[in-house]
Enzyme design. Sequence first.
Site, PDB file in Angstrom:
ATOM      1  CD  GLU A  94      -2.660   0.652   2.499  1.00  0.00           C
ATOM      2  OE1 GLU A  94      -2.900  -0.643   2.880  1.00  0.00           O
ATOM      3  OE2 GLU A  94      -3.135   1.662   3.270  1.00  0.00           O
ATOM      4  CG  ASP A 109      -2.816   8.911   7.802  1.00  0.00           C
ATOM      5  OD1 ASP A 109      -2.761   7.788   8.063  1.00  0.00           O
ATOM      6  OD2 ASP A 109      -2.952   9.409   6.544  1.00  0.00           O
ATOM      7  CE1 TYR A 130      -7.099  -0.657   6.931  1.00  0.00           C
ATOM      8  CE2 TYR A 130      -5.988  -0.279   4.716  1.00  0.00           C
ATOM      9  CZ  TYR A 130      -6.084  -0.094   6.210  1.00  0.00           C
ATOM     10  OH  TYR A 130      -4.794   0.427   6.887  1.00  0.00           O
TER      11      TYR A 130
END
Lengths: 405, 262
Positions: free
Chosen positions: B51, B62, B176
């Site tokens: 990724e 993040d 995911y």
Amino acid sequence: MSTYIQPDQNGHFGPYGGRFVPETLMTAVIELENAYEEAIKDAGFQKELKHYLTHYIGRENPLYYAENLTKYAGGAKVYLKREDLNHTGAHKINNTIGQGLLTVRMGKRKVVAETGAGQHGVATATVCALLNLECIIFMGKEDIARQKLNVFRMELLGAKVVSVDQGSGTLKDAVNEALRYWVANVGDTHYIMGSVLGPHPFPKIVRNFQSVIGNETKRQFASIEGGLPDAIVACVGGGSNAMGMFYPFIEDKDVSLIGVEAAGSGIDTAKHAATLTKGKQGILHGSLMYVLQDDDGQIQEAHSISAGLDYPGVGPEHSLLKDTSRVQYTSVTDQEAMDAFILLSRTEGIIPALESSHAVAHAVKLAKEMKHEENLVICLSGRGDKDVETIQKRMGGHSNGETAD
Amino acid sequence: MGKQRIDEALKTCIQKGEKVFIPYIMAGDGGLDKLKQHLKFFEKAGAAAVELGIPFSDPVADGPVIQKAGKRALDAGVTLKSIIDKLIEIREEVKIPIILMTYLNPVFAYGVDRFAQDCLKAGVDGCIIPDMPFEEEAIVSGPFKQSEIALVRLVTLTSPEARLRKIASEAEGFLYAVTIKGTTGARDHFGEETGRFLQKVKSLSEVPVLAGFGISTPEHVKEAGRYCDGAVVGSKVVQCLHTEDYEEITRLIEAAKGKVMA
């Protein structure tokens, strides 16, 4: 006849808006949308909101005929919508009280918010104190240094202020960090968005809570002058005071609506916050809108003397209203805003917020070109006490008895 | 190529009785010249795919480690364009599937059509866009289909079952599964809630399910492997590459290969 219905049910204003948030937040924004739609149909909620607007915030506030400013401009009659007279000194609390009541209704006990200059932070901390909600405010490190007094005010009101030093340490970084906090605490926490920004339903909710500004103005103007004003001017950062003022007039096509952005040092320099004038379509903080960005889609810093306009995006509904030309957007430099700040202080004895001074600056130019029998309304979104220090510094900064450097 | 390359790589891995390991690396952290070396390293070490993170000024999903790596890459002048150009240059020498993890705005600024076409040239097989939920996919779906780019979707602990079903029914490449309420980064332990969540997602999905966000130790990787098909490790890998700790990365990958699994 109603023809302007925005946003659509997925939160899109034409190509703008939407819900561009991490999956973790989707459930929360859908829950908020449902809670809001139920609440506005509930007479009990409306009654409670009305109660606080009247007895806590002090509405309705005046639509004041600024006779001296009118004489100074020498054209149209100028009215000021006095949002500066609200509790906490700006329009921000119209929204935070509404969202605070929604938080309670959703059974959440904690509130997170971002703030730039601290005005939204103070309005949020105020409502959290009132409604007994835990309050955490993210604020850029740079802004904390510039606005110490507002930081203390928030703390005095019981809020926890968290310094953000990621990125440039200003408003957009505070929004990033507040969003990250929300992602991690979404179960018991509501995010009180401070402007007509962010994922659906925030732009709609904030606009609707702020529409009290335009609705009152419409009613007051009709009783003072009869009919509708010819032009309305408001400053635009994220765009909440402008959206709240404009929205009730959108279908009154004879009323010119003018949004004034911050041109900072000038729109041809790298230091401005004129997003609608110089930005392009992009996605930031949950919404598709005009954004200041480079060719690679990296978000740029905005610059304005006024911290409340210092944001590189602008609400999705403003983005649409620009494209459809229903609202005209223009910009005013730091210097022009400062001149207007002083002008209104001296002519009317009203010290306006630097944000609102942008609207005043453009309105004076516009009033000059209008006829005596025409009427212009300025949305005076906040008072300028918070900006006095900034102005003092920029004016060459010394009081009586001190010597200049 | 595209979707198919991801499907085959994951299938091969699962058929061998191993768990899937996908590292996340920040493109351009340490300079784009290192990209080929890093991709080759993971190909050789047994990762199923890589990724590849695209640096962005405002990465709201993040945590601190990836934020800092992105900032290092941006400060070095790395752009989506330069990353794609680099991939075009090196792709023939690297076989491993490549999935871009990018916020939507860089793609939008690049132009979605042009981006999809260039992904085809650069051998990009899939994309993960963490700030684009299911409801907003129309903005990319046409061009992505045309270029056979797998749009890898995220499901989270806060997604209600009806929503999980809807997302699972459209899944491409793999699902995911975000195993923390929070941003990317480290965590202490793997909660019981996480195990139940992964089992639920697994039961609803026809494509492999990989756990991600907060997976940072060989134990986490093994733990994830008990409930689903493997793991994506981001912050830890980014940190290890930054400090050149290749041994720790090898241990993470070994944990997925089942050699020490109960």
